[in-house]
Enzyme design. Structure first.
Site, PDB file in Angstrom:
ATOM      1  N   HIS A  63       0.830  -1.206   0.000  1.00  0.00           N
ATOM      2  CA  HIS A  63       0.000   0.000   0.000  1.00  0.00           C
ATOM      3  C   HIS A  63       0.869   1.262   0.000  1.00  0.00           C
ATOM      4  CE1 HIS A  63      -3.723   2.268   1.262  1.00  0.00           C
ATOM      5  NE2 HIS A  63      -2.782   3.105   1.689  1.00  0.00           N
ATOM      6  N   GLU A  64       1.808   1.336   0.938  1.00  0.00           N
ATOM      7  CA  GLU A  64       2.626   2.545   1.068  1.00  0.00           C
ATOM      8  C   GLU A  64       3.566   2.735  -0.120  1.00  0.00           C
ATOM      9  OE1 GLU A  64       1.990   4.827   3.151  1.00  0.00           O
ATOM     10  OE2 GLU A  64       0.498   3.612   4.210  1.00  0.00           O
ATOM     11  N   HIS A  67       1.699   4.465  -2.796  1.00  0.00           N
ATOM     12  CA  HIS A  67       1.756   5.915  -2.596  1.00  0.00           C
ATOM     13  C   HIS A  67       3.096   6.471  -3.069  1.00  0.00           C
ATOM     14  CE1 HIS A  67      -1.953   6.671  -0.529  1.00  0.00           C
ATOM     15  NE2 HIS A  67      -1.675   5.878   0.490  1.00  0.00           N
ATOM     16  N   HIS A  70       3.521   6.450  -6.813  1.00  0.00           N
ATOM     17  CA  HIS A  70       2.600   7.444  -7.361  1.00  0.00           C
ATOM     18  C   HIS A  70       3.237   8.835  -7.253  1.00  0.00           C
ATOM     19  CE1 HIS A  70      -1.820   9.137  -7.328  1.00  0.00           C
ATOM     20  NE2 HIS A  70      -1.104   9.602  -8.324  1.00  0.00           N
TER      21      HIS A  70
END
Length: 301
Positions: A63-64, A67, A70
């Protein structure tokens, strides 16, 4: 392996992050709990978490890093004035990574108990990320409405509102302990901008995007890379402008905003005429994408 479907460029960046200490992974006394990704224009992103080898930690890492990559792509393909992606897409890349990882694990696992555990975890993600975050969003909306109507935002009123929403969302068959009324006070997102709704929209988008990536392959990955992870406004038809907008990740650079000019002595100096400020200017740049190599803006009429 789970994210290899996103292509070699993506996995190479993941390895870069793993090998060059982008991630603070170790538990430590006094270390902040939770997991976070942060970035600054011109340098690589950083991730803070405490990795303990559990399934939840692996999903959190995916998940991180969603980020982080991105942010990396957004800074690489955007000028500084438009490099911060909008809140509505902030959780798409992160949750898409989680979904891809979960689908990968389910595709590789044949043990019934392990599959049951994974499916239960996946279902709990829907409950926690879509259903519960929507309840959180309604709490934010209603508490703001209370303020607009002049009602006091004291602990008693907020506890009453939160408890009623728990009863509404989970139904009469679910026991709502009286203590759940106080939970709102520990949710950090309630103390800043209206944010939590996009966990639900992001997860919904991630489900659709991951399904397309896994079924259509390269064409879907190309579309995803062009939008969701930061390249939506990259102007591939203007190499000179792309050079001006692309930051150096070896050292901080502001050439994407100001540009380098030569003075009468032939020295490189900053051209300050291209400085942009204010959200309106930033929106115009995003919509028109007309940043010249000198850093001056040329906006369409």
């Amino acid at each position: 392996d789970a994210l290899s479907v996103l292509g070699e460029d993506y996995t190479a960046l993941l390895r870069e992050g793993f090998d060059h200490r982008w991630i603070d992974v170790y538990e430590n006394e006094g270390k902040r709990s939770g997991a976070y990704s942060n970035s600054a224009y011109g340098v690589h992103p950083y991730v803070l978490m405490s990795f303990d080898g559990t399934l939840n930690s692996v999903l959190t890492l995916a998940h991180e890093m969603g980020h982080a990559l991105h942010s990396y792509h957004s800074c690489k393909y955007q000028p500084i004035s438009t490099s911060d992606y909008v809140i509505f897409v902030a959780e798409v890349a992160s949750t898409c990574n989680e979904v891809l990882l979960m689908r990968h694990l389910l595709s590789k696992t044949t043990d019934k108990k392990q599959r049951a555990y994974l499916i239960n975890h996946f279902l709990d993600q829907f409950k926690g990320t879509v259903y519960r975050q929507t309840m959180f969003a309604e709490f934010e909306m209603k508490s703001n409405q209370m303020a607009e109507e002049g009602e006091s935002l004291n602990a008693e009123n907020l506890c009453k509102l939160y408890y009623e929403l728990n009863q509404k969302y989970f139904g009469e068959d679910m026991v709502s302990d009286p203590q759940i009324a106080y939970e709102w006070a520990r949710i950090p997102h309630f103390y800043y901008n209206f944010y939590v709704y996009q966990y639900a929209t992001g997860f919904s988008a991630a489900m659709a995007l991951s399904r397309r990536i896994l079924t259509e392959g390269e064409s879907a990955v190309k579309d995803y890379s062009a939008g969701a992870i930061g390249k939506a406004y990259a102007n591939t038809e203007r190499p000179a402008m792309k050079t001006a907008q692309t930051p150096s990740f070896d050292e901080p650079s502001l050439t994407g905003v100001y540009g380098l000019q030569k003075n009468s002595k032939g020295e490189s100096v900053m051209d300050m005429t291209g400085k942009t400020s204010g959200s309106l200017q930033g929106m115009k740049l995003a919509l028109n994408n007309e940043l010249t190599i000198s850093g001056q803006t040329k906006l369409k009429q």
